[in-house]
Design a protein around this motif. Structure first.
Motif, PDB file in Angstrom:
ATOM      1  N   ASP A 105      41.315  37.494  50.662  1.00  0.00           N
ATOM      2  CA  ASP A 105      40.449  38.063  49.632  1.00  0.00           C
ATOM      3  C   ASP A 105      40.399  39.572  49.737  1.00  0.00           C
ATOM      4  O   ASP A 105      40.317  40.147  50.817  1.00  0.00           O
ATOM      5  CB  ASP A 105      39.030  37.528  49.786  1.00  0.00           C
ATOM      6  N   GLY A 106      40.458  40.209  48.604  1.00  0.00           N
ATOM      7  CA  GLY A 106      40.295  41.645  48.564  1.00  0.00           C
ATOM      8  C   GLY A 106      38.847  42.006  48.737  1.00  0.00           C
ATOM      9  O   GLY A 106      37.976  41.159  48.811  1.00  0.00           O
ATOM     10  N   LEU A 107      38.591  43.265  48.812  1.00  0.00           N
ATOM     11  CA  LEU A 107      37.236  43.759  48.963  1.00  0.00           C
ATOM     12  C   LEU A 107      36.612  43.896  47.582  1.00  0.00           C
ATOM     13  O   LEU A 107      37.205  44.477  46.686  1.00  0.00           O
ATOM     14  CB  LEU A 107      37.250  45.108  49.673  1.00  0.00           C
ATOM     15  N   THR A 108      35.435  43.352  47.414  1.00  0.00           N
ATOM     16  CA  THR A 108      34.727  43.456  46.150  1.00  0.00           C
ATOM     17  C   THR A 108      33.684  44.555  46.260  1.00  0.00           C
ATOM     18  O   THR A 108      32.681  44.395  46.958  1.00  0.00           O
ATOM     19  CB  THR A 108      34.056  42.126  45.785  1.00  0.00           C
ATOM     20  N   PHE A 109      33.955  45.646  45.582  1.00  0.00           N
ATOM     21  CA  PHE A 109      33.042  46.780  45.609  1.00  0.00           C
ATOM     22  C   PHE A 109      32.084  46.678  44.432  1.00  0.00           C
ATOM     23  O   PHE A 109      32.498  46.503  43.303  1.00  0.00           O
ATOM     24  CB  PHE A 109      33.807  48.100  45.492  1.00  0.00           C
ATOM     25  N   GLY A 110      30.796  46.799  44.713  1.00  0.00           N
ATOM     26  CA  GLY A 110      29.818  46.911  43.641  1.00  0.00           C
ATOM     27  C   GLY A 110      29.761  48.347  43.175  1.00  0.00           C
ATOM     28  O   GLY A 110      30.716  49.107  43.330  1.00  0.00           O
ATOM     29  N   PRO A 125      34.959  54.822  35.825  1.00  0.00           N
ATOM     30  CA  PRO A 125      33.520  55.099  35.743  1.00  0.00           C
ATOM     31  C   PRO A 125      32.742  53.895  35.226  1.00  0.00           C
ATOM     32  O   PRO A 125      33.120  53.272  34.235  1.00  0.00           O
ATOM     33  CB  PRO A 125      33.446  56.258  34.743  1.00  0.00           C
ATOM     34  N   GLY A 126      31.705  53.545  35.939  1.00  0.00           N
ATOM     35  CA  GLY A 126      30.853  52.437  35.525  1.00  0.00           C
ATOM     36  C   GLY A 126      31.379  51.064  35.893  1.00  0.00           C
ATOM     37  O   GLY A 126      30.657  50.075  35.791  1.00  0.00           O
ATOM     38  N   LEU A 127      32.631  50.992  36.336  1.00  0.00           N
ATOM     39  CA  LEU A 127      33.218  49.686  36.683  1.00  0.00           C
ATOM     40  C   LEU A 127      33.513  49.569  38.163  1.00  0.00           C
ATOM     41  O   LEU A 127      33.871  48.499  38.643  1.00  0.00           O
ATOM     42  CB  LEU A 127      34.506  49.464  35.884  1.00  0.00           C
ATOM     43  N   GLY A 128      33.412  50.652  38.890  1.00  0.00           N
ATOM     44  CA  GLY A 128      33.656  50.600  40.323  1.00  0.00           C
ATOM     45  C   GLY A 128      35.126  50.380  40.645  1.00  0.00           C
ATOM     46  O   GLY A 128      36.015  50.594  39.826  1.00  0.00           O
ATOM     47  N   LEU A 129      35.374  49.911  41.852  1.00  0.00           N
ATOM     48  CA  LEU A 129      36.734  49.636  42.308  1.00  0.00           C
ATOM     49  C   LEU A 129      37.083  48.194  42.017  1.00  0.00           C
ATOM     50  O   LEU A 129      36.330  47.276  42.345  1.00  0.00           O
ATOM     51  CB  LEU A 129      36.824  49.876  43.819  1.00  0.00           C
ATOM     52  N   ARG A 130      38.250  47.986  41.435  1.00  0.00           N
ATOM     53  CA  ARG A 130      38.709  46.638  41.129  1.00  0.00           C
ATOM     54  C   ARG A 130      40.113  46.458  41.684  1.00  0.00           C
ATOM     55  O   ARG A 130      40.979  47.322  41.515  1.00  0.00           O
ATOM     56  CB  ARG A 130      38.682  46.394  39.618  1.00  0.00           C
ATOM     57  N   GLN A 131      40.320  45.306  42.289  1.00  0.00           N
ATOM     58  CA  GLN A 131      41.607  45.063  42.919  1.00  0.00           C
ATOM     59  C   GLN A 131      42.644  44.652  41.874  1.00  0.00           C
ATOM     60  O   GLN A 131      42.399  43.784  41.036  1.00  0.00           O
ATOM     61  CB  GLN A 131      41.481  43.978  43.991  1.00  0.00           C
ATOM     62  N   ILE A 132      43.842  45.227  41.973  1.00  0.00           N
ATOM     63  CA  ILE A 132      44.920  44.941  41.027  1.00  0.00           C
ATOM     64  C   ILE A 132      45.851  43.877  41.601  1.00  0.00           C
ATOM     65  O   ILE A 132      46.075  42.834  40.998  1.00  0.00           O
ATOM     66  CB  ILE A 132      45.720  46.222  40.720  1.00  0.00           C
ATOM     67  N   TYR A 133      46.414  44.163  42.741  1.00  0.00           N
ATOM     68  CA  TYR A 133      47.318  43.253  43.438  1.00  0.00           C
ATOM     69  C   TYR A 133      47.108  43.428  44.929  1.00  0.00           C
ATOM     70  O   TYR A 133      46.639  44.469  45.391  1.00  0.00           O
ATOM     71  CB  TYR A 133      48.781  43.574  43.119  1.00  0.00           C
ATOM     72  N   SER A 189      43.398  55.948  34.865  1.00  0.00           N
ATOM     73  CA  SER A 189      42.437  55.587  35.893  1.00  0.00           C
ATOM     74  C   SER A 189      42.762  56.325  37.189  1.00  0.00           C
ATOM     75  O   SER A 189      43.752  57.050  37.280  1.00  0.00           O
ATOM     76  CB  SER A 189      42.481  54.072  36.137  1.00  0.00           C
ATOM     77  N   LEU A 190      41.916  56.115  38.170  1.00  0.00           N
ATOM     78  CA  LEU A 190      42.153  56.606  39.533  1.00  0.00           C
ATOM     79  C   LEU A 190      42.578  55.413  40.370  1.00  0.00           C
ATOM     80  O   LEU A 190      41.857  54.422  40.449  1.00  0.00           O
ATOM     81  CB  LEU A 190      40.879  57.249  40.085  1.00  0.00           C
TER      82      LEU A 190
END
Lengths: 113, 113
Positions: free
Chosen positions: B99-104, A39-47, A87-88
């Motif tokens: 590059d991964g997808l950068t989600f806002g 929540p509040g951080l959006g989707l972030r890539q891990i690997y 997290s999700l």
């Protein structure tokens, strides 16, 4: 049907207990990746992985491991989970990286207590 | 990766056309614009992608002006089921690239009866 599957869908575990979230795709995609959504951080890539035996860190790789021994599978490993990894999680695949149509899995909701 | 800016939320009514605009002032020559839709606790779903002018598929249209510094996702005759978060992404290639997808943070679209 083209799809990305993840297992388990829900998991509650305790700090320090190693776990693996599996991801599999049936589209013969070369590119696979893992994201976490908070929540509040959006989707972030891990690997991410561009092909078999080729993996690289995304934006938030700390505390995670991955492997790509087969093209269709890309498991996410938490060697020693901590509460901040609650997290999700989404696995994704595409024919090759970038912005082309990327397929996401249904998500794994992980809770670490 | 070019940063994107889109409204945090929008409201509309069933049967209306909804236009969500995204600005991406630093878009590069090789960048494509891609839109995803996400329902709660589900993985994002690819909607549409374009490079310039107009792209239309069975779900939406994407309008990109000549300078490509913005884009507009158009959803015709929305229904309650279109309530979701919509993400605008800019990425280097339509396919290819590591590059991964950068989600806002996306735009939370709420459709009312």
């Amino acid at each position: 049907e083209a799809q990305v599957t993840q297992n388990p869908r829900y998991l509650i575990t305790v700090t320090g207990k190693k776990l693996t979230v599996t991801c599999s795709q049936n589209m013969n995609h070369e590119y696979m990746s893992w994201y976490r959504q908070d929540p509040g951080l959006g989707l972030r890539q891990i690997y991410y992985s561009m092909n078999v035996e080729v993996t690289d860190k995304g934006d938030v790789p700390e505390g995670y491991k991955v492997s790509r021994k087969e093209k269709r599978n890309f498991p996410l490993i938490l060697e020693s989970p901590s509460p901040n990894q609650t997290s999700l999680y989404f696995c994704a695949s595409s024919l090759s990286g970038g912005g082309g149509s990327t397929y996401f899995g249904p998500g794994t909701r992980l809770t670490v207590t | 990766l070019a940063k994107t800016t889109q409204p945090i939320s929008m409201d509309s009514y069933e049967g209306q056309e909804v236009n969500i605009t995204c600005s991406h002032n630093n878009i590069a020559t090789n960048d494509y614009i891609t839109w995803y839709q996400q329902f709660p606790s589900q993985g994002p779903r690819f909607i549409i992608q374009g490079y310039k002018t107009k792209v239309t598929n069975e779900v939406a249209s994407l309008f990109i002006p000549a300078d490509r510094k913005s884009s507009t996702l158009s959803l015709p005759r929305v229904s309650l089921s279109d309530t979701a978060v919509y993400y605008c992404l800019v990425s280097m290639y339509s396919g290819g690239g590591a590059d991964g997808l950068t989600f806002g943070k996306g735009t939370h679209l709420i459709i009312q009866p």
